[in-house]
Write a protein that holds these residues in place. Structure first.
Motif, PDB file in Angstrom:
ATOM      1  N   CYS A 332       6.315   9.653   0.417  1.00 19.87           N
ATOM      2  CA  CYS A 332       6.616  10.480   1.604  1.00 19.87           C
ATOM      3  C   CYS A 332       6.407  11.964   1.327  1.00 19.87           C
ATOM      4  O   CYS A 332       7.111  12.826   1.878  1.00 19.87           O
ATOM      5  CB  CYS A 332       8.062  10.258   2.069  1.00 19.87           C
ATOM      6  N   ASP A 335       5.800  14.122   4.379  1.00 21.98           N
ATOM      7  CA  ASP A 335       7.011  14.331   5.199  1.00 21.98           C
ATOM      8  C   ASP A 335       7.902  15.381   4.540  1.00 21.98           C
ATOM      9  O   ASP A 335       8.434  16.269   5.204  1.00 21.98           O
ATOM     10  CB  ASP A 335       7.788  13.014   5.343  1.00 21.98           C
ATOM     11  N   ARG A 396       1.625  12.779   8.009  1.00 21.52           N
ATOM     12  CA  ARG A 396       3.088  12.746   8.200  1.00 21.52           C
ATOM     13  C   ARG A 396       3.435  11.453   8.933  1.00 21.52           C
ATOM     14  O   ARG A 396       2.685  11.013   9.792  1.00 21.52           O
ATOM     15  CB  ARG A 396       3.515  13.922   9.088  1.00 21.52           C
ATOM     16  N   ASP A 398       5.721  11.057  11.101  1.00 17.48           N
ATOM     17  CA  ASP A 398       6.220  11.256  12.462  1.00 17.48           C
ATOM     18  C   ASP A 398       5.236  12.020  13.347  1.00 17.48           C
ATOM     19  O   ASP A 398       5.584  12.439  14.440  1.00 17.48           O
ATOM     20  CB  ASP A 398       7.557  12.017  12.413  1.00 17.48           C
ATOM     21  N   SER A 402      -0.192   9.761  13.514  1.00 12.51           N
ATOM     22  CA  SER A 402       0.061   9.399  12.118  1.00 12.51           C
ATOM     23  C   SER A 402      -0.687   8.131  11.714  1.00 12.51           C
ATOM     24  O   SER A 402      -0.644   7.116  12.413  1.00 12.51           O
ATOM     25  CB  SER A 402       1.559   9.161  11.925  1.00 12.51           C
TER      26      SER A 402
END
Ligand code: SAM
Length: 636
Positions: A332, A335, A396, A398, A402
């Motif tokens: 991640c 993110d 990302r 979100d 994506s």
């Protein structure tokens, strides 16, 4: 518009006319343009049925003629033109496209179809601007346009027609007549540009040059991004597909696949060269081929060519780049950096619970791949790391577009499958079965697959949903519609449409969370097997990413069932990656084939033939420049 100063903008440039038509030559010479003539080798065999309107066919042919010459000249003539002009003239009457007659009977058929009627003459023109880059590669920018002129023929008797045909004039002319000579006697009136009927719309061409050189900055390669990369899919200025609002982040470094494509293109050049000049090729041994161009220059392919080594290194490293992307996504990373831009390696290591050394290496690799940046846009060093634009947009978890879930699917499902590629090739079977899984993992994998389909569908759906006018359809069935991502995009784009998503019971059962993201009641879900159960009634059936993965047997069962459910006039919207007609690309489709179990990838023409066998006539084809192409067919 002042004519001469426009033409004079081209003085000192190597301008090439990719046509041997004496009429075009004369029109351009008379206008004071100085140019070389290099007739195009492009075979005019495009499938006319695949074009929505006749002018699109003429423009595409003009484009292919000009590009063929623009690509051939640096290899074959060892010089790069500044500008290549291609043109194609067609005549249309009663919905038919008339080109040059093949014999006298054909000329008679054409001319009698024009007798006493008004017809249209279209000339498609393509202007290819070639920009040589420092590394000897060439970037191409493409401008195309067309001109239409209406011409009315007098009523012509059989005797008149035969007299005209026997004059020999019709044979090398679109529509079988030449307006500038004897054929002028057949014409009652002309509405529009006369020279367009002769073969070249000079006025429109000059206006276009005026716009390019006097009112536009795009022809300066320094100022703007290249509109047509020599080796990539064309993005036309006039036909640029803006149907999707997905940003196109510029790639900081060419991807391995981009390189493959470039290489493929140059191979294609060499192939066409070897075919055309078969008598001049000497094969010394399996590794060495000497190609002698007509001018006598020798290209020795036993020596590495510029870019060859780079291509091989890129391909060897391709898996490392993929795995770096997968690992960063697993952790991640994108993110974390979205929430806290500017963290340094140690802080990031803490956030993602990994070693500092390992994190630092991964971060630097991601910077080199253009996914992260350490500097601001002015090039000044910045402390810490942040997402590059491309990562903000697609990586990302979100973001609106994506691809995170698809990337995780690539890592967790496709990566293990590809590790068995060798045996897959040896045995000719899919290796999916070798990647064994417990039922629990199966459920997890299914959900991951649904997320992957959902995320990639969101990126591709707008381009497919807006590809065609679907306003005449009221009810649709998305066969194998999975999470409904395409269905929701379709109802958003087409307010009168409601869509039933048909998928296997297990998939429909798990689609709850995806449905809850949308409030649109016009999308409904139906559990069923598209090979056995009754298909929901609809006037448009949708098949997105279904046919390529089915065995021939299942594919024909499904198409027969859809065909049986359709009444004449019903539509079929097919969306897949369409291969080039010579099956040499795009790599995305051909690499995907390596992990497919039963199915096969096809070109638009192949799909079109397949569907025709089940009573569907292809009305329109759209290459979207996105993940998936599309085709709209009608039940005959
Ligand atoms: C490659 S996915 C494509 C999903 C969706 N059309 C898209 O492009 O996002 C194939 C879909 O077909 C569904 N499917 C496969 N076999 C099926 C069958 N016999 N009946 C109904 N659905 C099926 C799968 O569950 C899956 O959702």
């Amino acid at each position: 518009m002042v004519l001469n100063p426009v033409i004079s903008k081209l003085s000192g440039k190597l301008v090439v006319l990719a046509s041997s038509s004496p009429r075009r030559l004369e029109i351009l010479r008379n206008a004071g343009l100085r140019f070389e003539v290099v007739p195009s080798w492009f075979k005019e065999t495009l499938d006319k049925r695949l074009f929505k309107a006749p002018h699109e066919y003429a423009v595409e042919t003009a484009k292919q003629k000009a590009l063929e010459v623009a690509r051939r000249m640096p290899v074959k003539h060892l010089k790069t033109p500044d500008i290549v002009i291609g043109a194609d003239t067609i005549v249309t009457v009663d919905g038919m496209i008339l080109e040059k007659p093949v014999d006298k009977q054909d000329a008679y058929r054409m001319l009698s179809s024009l007798s006493g009627k008004e017809h249209s003459v279209f000339t498609g023109v393509a202007i290819v601007l070639c920009h040589e880059k420092d590394d000897d590669e060439v970037d191409y920018q493409l401008i195309d346009f067309y001109e239409e002129t209406k011409v009315k023929f007098a009523d012509l008797s059989q005797d008149m027609l035969w007299e005209y045909i026997n004059s020999g004039e019709p044979m090398d002319k679109a529509g079988g007549y030449g307006i500038q000579a004897l054929g002028g006697m057949l014409v009652e009136y002309v509405h529009g540009d006369f020279l367009n009927v002769v073969g070249f719309p000079l006025n429109h061409f000059c206006k276009q040059l005026d716009m390019m050189y006097n009112h536009c900055s795009f022809i300066n390669p320094e100022k703007t991004e290249s509109v047509y990369d020599s080796h990539s899919t064309p993005i036309l200025i006039e036909q640029k597909d803006t149907s999707t609002s997905i940003p196109r982040p510029s790639s900081p470094s060419a991807s391995p696949l981009h390189k493959v494509r470039q290489h493929r293109e140059s191979e294609a050049n060499i192939n066409s060269l070897s075919k055309q000049d078969a008598g001049e090729i000497k094969l010394h041994n399996s590794e060495t081929a000497i190609l002698r161009s007509r001018e006598g220059a020798v290209i020795d392919h036993s020596e590495p060519q510029k870019g060859d080594l780079e291509l091989i290194y890129e391909l060897m490293d391709g898996f490392k780049a993929s795995k770096a992307l997968f690992t960063a996504s697993k952790f991640c990373l994108f993110d974390v950096l979205h929430k806290k831009p500017g963290l340094d390696a140690e802080q990031i290591a803490q956030e993602i619970k990994a070693s500092v050394k390992g994190t630092e290496t991964l971060l630097e690799a991601c910077v080199s791949l253009g996914l992260l940046k350490t500097r601001d846009t002015t090039g000044r060093p910045k402390p810490g790391f942040e997402n590059a634009d491309v990562a903000s947009c697609f990586l990302r978890s979100d973001s609106r577009f994506s691809l995170n879930a698809y990337i995780l699917h690539c890592n967790d499902t496709l990566w293990p499958v590809f590790s068995h590629l060798e045996s897959a090739v040896r045995e000719g079977t899919s290796q999916r079965g070798k990647v064994k899984a417990s039922t629990e993992i199966c459920q997890e994998a299914k959900l991951r697959f649904m997320h992957a389909m959902h995320s990639s569908a969101k990126v591709a759906a707008a381009a497919v949903a807006t590809a065609f006018d679907l306003s005449s359809y009221k009810t649709a069935c998305d066969v194998g519609g999975c999470t409904g991502a395409f269905a929701y995009e379709l109802t958003k784009t087409h307010p009168n449409l409601s869509v039933a998503v048909l998928d296997l019971p297990a998939v429909v059962e798990m689609s709850g969370p995806f449905q809850r993201q949308h409030a649109d009641k016009r999308v409904t879900f139906k559990a069923g097997d598209f090979l056995k159960d009754e298909l929901p009634k609809a006037d448009l059936y949708i098949l997105v990413r279904i046919l390529h993965d089915l065995s021939d047997e299942k594919l024909h069962i499904l198409l027969r069932r859809i065909s049986d459910a359709c009444t004449p006039g019903c539509g079929l919207l097919l969306s897949e990656i369409f291969l080039d007609e010579n099956r040499s690309g795009p790599s995305r489709g051909l690499l995907q084939a390596l992990s497919m179990s039963e199915g096969k990838q096809r070109s638009a023409a192949e799909y079109s033939r397949l569907l025709k066998g089940h009573g569907f006539i292809t009305a329109q084809v759209k290459h979207t420049n996105n993940l998936l192409d599309a085709m709209l067919c009608t039940k005959a």
